[in-house]
Design a protein around this motif. Sequence first.
Motif, PDB file in Angstrom:
ATOM      1  N   LEU A  56       0.803  -1.217   0.000  1.00 13.48           N
ATOM      2  CA  LEU A  56       0.000   0.000   0.000  1.00 13.48           C
ATOM      3  C   LEU A  56       0.838   1.270   0.000  1.00 13.48           C
ATOM      4  O   LEU A  56       0.292   2.359  -0.139  1.00 13.48           O
ATOM      5  N   VAL A  57       2.161   1.140   0.169  1.00  9.49           N
ATOM      6  CA  VAL A  57       3.029   2.314   0.133  1.00  9.49           C
ATOM      7  C   VAL A  57       2.977   2.883  -1.282  1.00  9.49           C
ATOM      8  O   VAL A  57       3.250   2.159  -2.255  1.00  9.49           O
ATOM      9  N   PRO A  58       2.614   4.136  -1.420  1.00 11.59           N
ATOM     10  CA  PRO A  58       2.448   4.705  -2.774  1.00 11.59           C
ATOM     11  C   PRO A  58       3.741   4.701  -3.570  1.00 11.59           C
ATOM     12  O   PRO A  58       4.804   5.044  -3.074  1.00 11.59           O
ATOM     13  N   GLY A  59       3.639   4.269  -4.809  1.00 10.49           N
ATOM     14  CA  GLY A  59       4.767   4.335  -5.728  1.00 10.49           C
ATOM     15  C   GLY A  59       5.675   3.131  -5.708  1.00 10.49           C
ATOM     16  O   GLY A  59       5.877   2.498  -6.725  1.00 10.49           O
ATOM     17  N   VAL A  60       6.239   2.795  -4.566  1.00  7.54           N
ATOM     18  CA  VAL A  60       7.249   1.751  -4.499  1.00  7.54           C
ATOM     19  C   VAL A  60       6.823   0.549  -3.665  1.00  7.54           C
ATOM     20  O   VAL A  60       7.618  -0.364  -3.457  1.00  7.54           O
ATOM     21  N   GLY A  61       5.595   0.512  -3.206  1.00  4.87           N
ATOM     22  CA  GLY A  61       5.156  -0.561  -2.320  1.00  4.87           C
ATOM     23  C   GLY A  61       5.254  -1.940  -2.929  1.00  4.87           C
ATOM     24  O   GLY A  61       5.794  -2.873  -2.328  1.00  4.87           O
ATOM     25  N   SER A  62       4.754  -2.102  -4.142  1.00  2.39           N
ATOM     26  CA  SER A  62       4.808  -3.406  -4.802  1.00  2.39           C
ATOM     27  C   SER A  62       6.244  -3.809  -5.098  1.00  2.39           C
ATOM     28  O   SER A  62       6.586  -4.988  -5.017  1.00  2.39           O
ATOM     29  N   LEU A  63       7.093  -2.852  -5.420  1.00  2.75           N
ATOM     30  CA  LEU A  63       8.502  -3.149  -5.664  1.00  2.75           C
ATOM     31  C   LEU A  63       9.181  -3.636  -4.379  1.00  2.75           C
ATOM     32  O   LEU A  63       9.972  -4.585  -4.406  1.00  2.75           O
ATOM     33  N   ILE A  64       8.863  -3.018  -3.256  1.00  2.58           N
ATOM     34  CA  ILE A  64       9.418  -3.451  -1.966  1.00  2.58           C
ATOM     35  C   ILE A  64       8.985  -4.884  -1.661  1.00  2.58           C
ATOM     36  O   ILE A  64       9.803  -5.724  -1.273  1.00  2.58           O
ATOM     37  N   VAL A  65       7.702  -5.172  -1.858  1.00  2.35           N
ATOM     38  CA  VAL A  65       7.179  -6.513  -1.578  1.00  2.35           C
ATOM     39  C   VAL A  65       7.861  -7.548  -2.469  1.00  2.35           C
ATOM     40  O   VAL A  65       8.283  -8.613  -1.999  1.00  2.35           O
ATOM     41  N   LEU A  66       7.990  -7.257  -3.755  1.00  5.04           N
ATOM     42  CA  LEU A  66       8.636  -8.198  -4.665  1.00  5.04           C
ATOM     43  C   LEU A  66      10.107  -8.405  -4.315  1.00  5.04           C
ATOM     44  O   LEU A  66      10.612  -9.525  -4.413  1.00  5.04           O
ATOM     45  N   CYS A  67      10.800  -7.365  -3.899  1.00  7.13           N
ATOM     46  CA  CYS A  67      12.212  -7.514  -3.502  1.00  7.13           C
ATOM     47  C   CYS A  67      12.350  -8.373  -2.253  1.00  7.13           C
ATOM     48  O   CYS A  67      13.267  -9.193  -2.158  1.00  7.13           O
ATOM     49  N   ILE A  68      11.451  -8.195  -1.301  1.00 12.78           N
ATOM     50  CA  ILE A  68      11.488  -9.027  -0.092  1.00 12.78           C
ATOM     51  C   ILE A  68      11.274 -10.487  -0.456  1.00 12.78           C
ATOM     52  O   ILE A  68      11.984 -11.374   0.018  1.00 12.78           O
ATOM     53  N   LEU A  69      10.302 -10.741  -1.317  1.00  9.08           N
ATOM     54  CA  LEU A  69      10.009 -12.123  -1.692  1.00  9.08           C
ATOM     55  C   LEU A  69      11.108 -12.728  -2.563  1.00  9.08           C
ATOM     56  O   LEU A  69      11.417 -13.908  -2.449  1.00  9.08           O
ATOM     57  N   ALA A  70      11.699 -11.927  -3.435  1.00 12.97           N
ATOM     58  CA  ALA A  70      12.692 -12.459  -4.362  1.00 12.97           C
ATOM     59  C   ALA A  70      14.062 -12.631  -3.720  1.00 12.97           C
ATOM     60  O   ALA A  70      14.746 -13.629  -3.970  1.00 12.97           O
ATOM     61  N   PHE A  71      14.486 -11.673  -2.907  1.00 12.57           N
ATOM     62  CA  PHE A  71      15.857 -11.684  -2.412  1.00 12.57           C
ATOM     63  C   PHE A  71      15.983 -11.999  -0.925  1.00 12.57           C
ATOM     64  O   PHE A  71      17.086 -12.202  -0.437  1.00 12.57           O
ATOM     65  N   GLY A  72      14.875 -12.026  -0.209  1.00 10.43           N
ATOM     66  CA  GLY A  72      14.929 -12.321   1.218  1.00 10.43           C
ATOM     67  C   GLY A  72      15.044 -13.811   1.480  1.00 10.43           C
ATOM     68  O   GLY A  72      14.710 -14.645   0.643  1.00 10.43           O
ATOM     69  N   GLU A  73      15.547 -14.154   2.656  1.00  9.75           N
ATOM     70  CA  GLU A  73      15.628 -15.555   3.056  1.00  9.75           C
ATOM     71  C   GLU A  73      14.297 -15.949   3.671  1.00  9.75           C
ATOM     72  O   GLU A  73      13.873 -15.384   4.679  1.00  9.75           O
ATOM     73  N   TRP A  74      13.641 -16.904   3.064  1.00  8.80           N
ATOM     74  CA  TRP A  74      12.320 -17.320   3.517  1.00  8.80           C
ATOM     75  C   TRP A  74      12.441 -18.182   4.769  1.00  8.80           C
ATOM     76  O   TRP A  74      13.186 -19.166   4.787  1.00  8.80           O
ATOM     77  N   PRO A  75      11.707 -17.860   5.827  1.00  7.77           N
ATOM     78  CA  PRO A  75      11.741 -18.691   7.033  1.00  7.77           C
ATOM     79  C   PRO A  75      11.298 -20.130   6.777  1.00  7.77           C
ATOM     80  O   PRO A  75      11.814 -21.063   7.392  1.00  7.77           O
ATOM     81  N   ALA A  76      10.370 -20.347   5.860  1.00  9.39           N
ATOM     82  CA  ALA A  76       9.911 -21.707   5.564  1.00  9.39           C
ATOM     83  C   ALA A  76      11.035 -22.537   4.950  1.00  9.39           C
ATOM     84  O   ALA A  76      11.208 -23.712   5.280  1.00  9.39           O
ATOM     85  N   LEU A  77      11.839 -21.937   4.075  1.00  7.21           N
ATOM     86  CA  LEU A  77      12.960 -22.665   3.481  1.00  7.21           C
ATOM     87  C   LEU A  77      14.069 -22.899   4.502  1.00  7.21           C
ATOM     88  O   LEU A  77      14.749 -23.919   4.459  1.00  7.21           O
ATOM     89  N   ARG A  78      14.263 -21.930   5.399  1.00  5.20           N
ATOM     90  CA  ARG A  78      15.254 -22.106   6.469  1.00  5.20           C
ATOM     91  C   ARG A  78      14.859 -23.283   7.357  1.00  5.20           C
ATOM     92  O   ARG A  78      15.696 -24.119   7.719  1.00  5.20           O
ATOM     93  N   GLU A  79      13.579 -23.384   7.684  1.00  3.47           N
ATOM     94  CA  GLU A  79      13.097 -24.498   8.509  1.00  3.47           C
ATOM     95  C   GLU A  79      13.229 -25.822   7.762  1.00  3.47           C
ATOM     96  O   GLU A  79      13.620 -26.833   8.349  1.00  3.47           O
TER      97      GLU A  79
END
Length: 122
Positions: A56-79
């Motif tokens: 919902l962050v105007p302008g860059v919100g979807s980009l932030i979400v996609l970067c978290i999902l693409a480049f972040g370490e997923w807790p489910a995969l860590r487990e």
Amino acid sequence: MPSDSGSSTQAISNILAAYFAILGIIFLIAIIFSLVVYWRIFSKAGFNGAMSLLALVPGVGSLIVLCILAFGEWPALRELEMLRNQVRGQQGQQFPPFNQQGGPQMPSNPNYQPDGPQYPRY
């Protein structure tokens, strides 16, 4: 004659109001749908689903979400990796077993035919 132009502008303004109301409803439904989708993806990845509200962050919100999902370490995969390491430690072997070419080792099954489907028959 002036009453005719007044009624036509009133009709046009009513049509425009209805048009923008319908557009607003469609826009709202699209936003809610995307939030629900992001919420499910974050939940399945092991994150808190409320992180989808970053979209919902105007302008860059979807980009932030996609970067978290693409480049972040997923807790489910860590487990999952932690559980695989536990299984490796208990079995004393590599999980899953691999052959010399680096591919997964096929189960020994007399009904397995290399020409047929590439999955074992039970």
